[in-house]
Scaffold this motif. Structure first.
Motif: not given
Length: 263
Positions: A76-91, A117-123
């Motif tokens: 998710a950290t390699m994708l733009p915002g909405l795409a990252a959100f979509g990927l996190l929705c999958v599991p 967890c995604y946001a922590l890495s981004e922060f």
């Protein structure tokens, strides 16, 4: 309750906390991929615990979901915002479709885990060490002050129907401790005094994360999410407040046009 019984869990809590602090400090300093891997592992571990609480017999599927969430956080950290959100929705969606019950709860909590967890890495990448250190210190100060104040002063319960051990004295002490952290960071960084109020709000958000996890455990009829961490239970038990606090800061960063912390 005797004094010894009141503090009997202190030693394992302290030892485990020291180990986690050392590991966390090293990863925060390193940043980049090492910190991202830690965030992904924690996210996968919490999803494993959540799925095991809901369906204890689905051991293999729980491991598969954990792996999927860890991979989702990584990529998710390699994708733009909405795409990252979509990927996190999958599991979260796969688990919700496959698990035999509590599907809505699993989807909501597992998505929250992935986002946090995604946001922590981004922060860590965007805000640097000071930003992530402030966030985690607010959560730690809230927890430590709440623990000792609650054990020492006791008093009326904060939300007895969901979390019978939490008291108003411990809750309020957590707010004060978080405010002190915010004050210190406002004095030694470019952040203004508004950080004191923000820190207290983040503290409250962390406490609500703790309450939400307590509600899930009560609904599932378990005391701890797992026994991975001596004195603390599982990863979900330990990082529930971090989830709430991180999601609140993520919301602030999306709603406000500038960095609300002023770092």
């Amino acid at each position: 309750m005797s004094a010894n019984a009141r503090w009997e869990d202190l030693a394992p809590r302290v030892i485990s906390a020291v180990v986690m602090l050392v590991i966390g400090a090293v990863e925060i300093v390193l940043g980049g991929l090492p910190f991202l891997l830690l965030c992904a592992a924690i996210g996968g571990g919490m999803v494993w615990e959540l799925s095991r609480m809901i369906a204890p017999a689905e051991k293999t599927f729980a491991l598969a979901l954990a792996g999927l969430m860890a991979l989702a956080v990584l990529f998710a950290t390699m994708l733009p915002g909405l795409a990252a959100f979509g990927l996190l929705c999958v599991p979260a969606a796969i688990g919700a479709l496959r698990l035999p019950r509590e599907r809505a709860a699993f989807f909501a909590f597992s998505l929250a885990i992935g986002l946090a967890c995604y946001a922590l890495s981004e922060f860590r990448d965007s805000g640097g060490i000071r930003f992530i250190l402030w966030l985690l210190l607010v959560v730690i100060a809230t927890d430590v002050a709440g623990y000792f104040a609650g054990k020492t002063f006791g008093g009326p319960k904060f939300w007895p129907a969901i979390s019978p051990k939490k008291t108003w004295s411990g809750t309020a002490a957590g707010w004060v401790a978080a405010g002190v952290v915010g004050l210190l960071f406002s004095l030694f960084t470019e952040a203004g005094l508004g950080l004191v109020l923000i820190s207290m709000l983040v503290s409250f958000a962390g406490q609500m994360g703790d309450i939400a996890e307590s509600a899930v455990k009560r609904r599932m009829g378990v005391k701890d999410s797992s026994n991975l961490i001596p004195g603390h239970g599982g990863l979900f038990d330990r990082f529930d407040a971090v989830l709430g606090a991180t999601l609140f800061v993520l919301l602030l960063s999306l709603v406000l046009p500038a960095n609300p912390m002023g770092f």
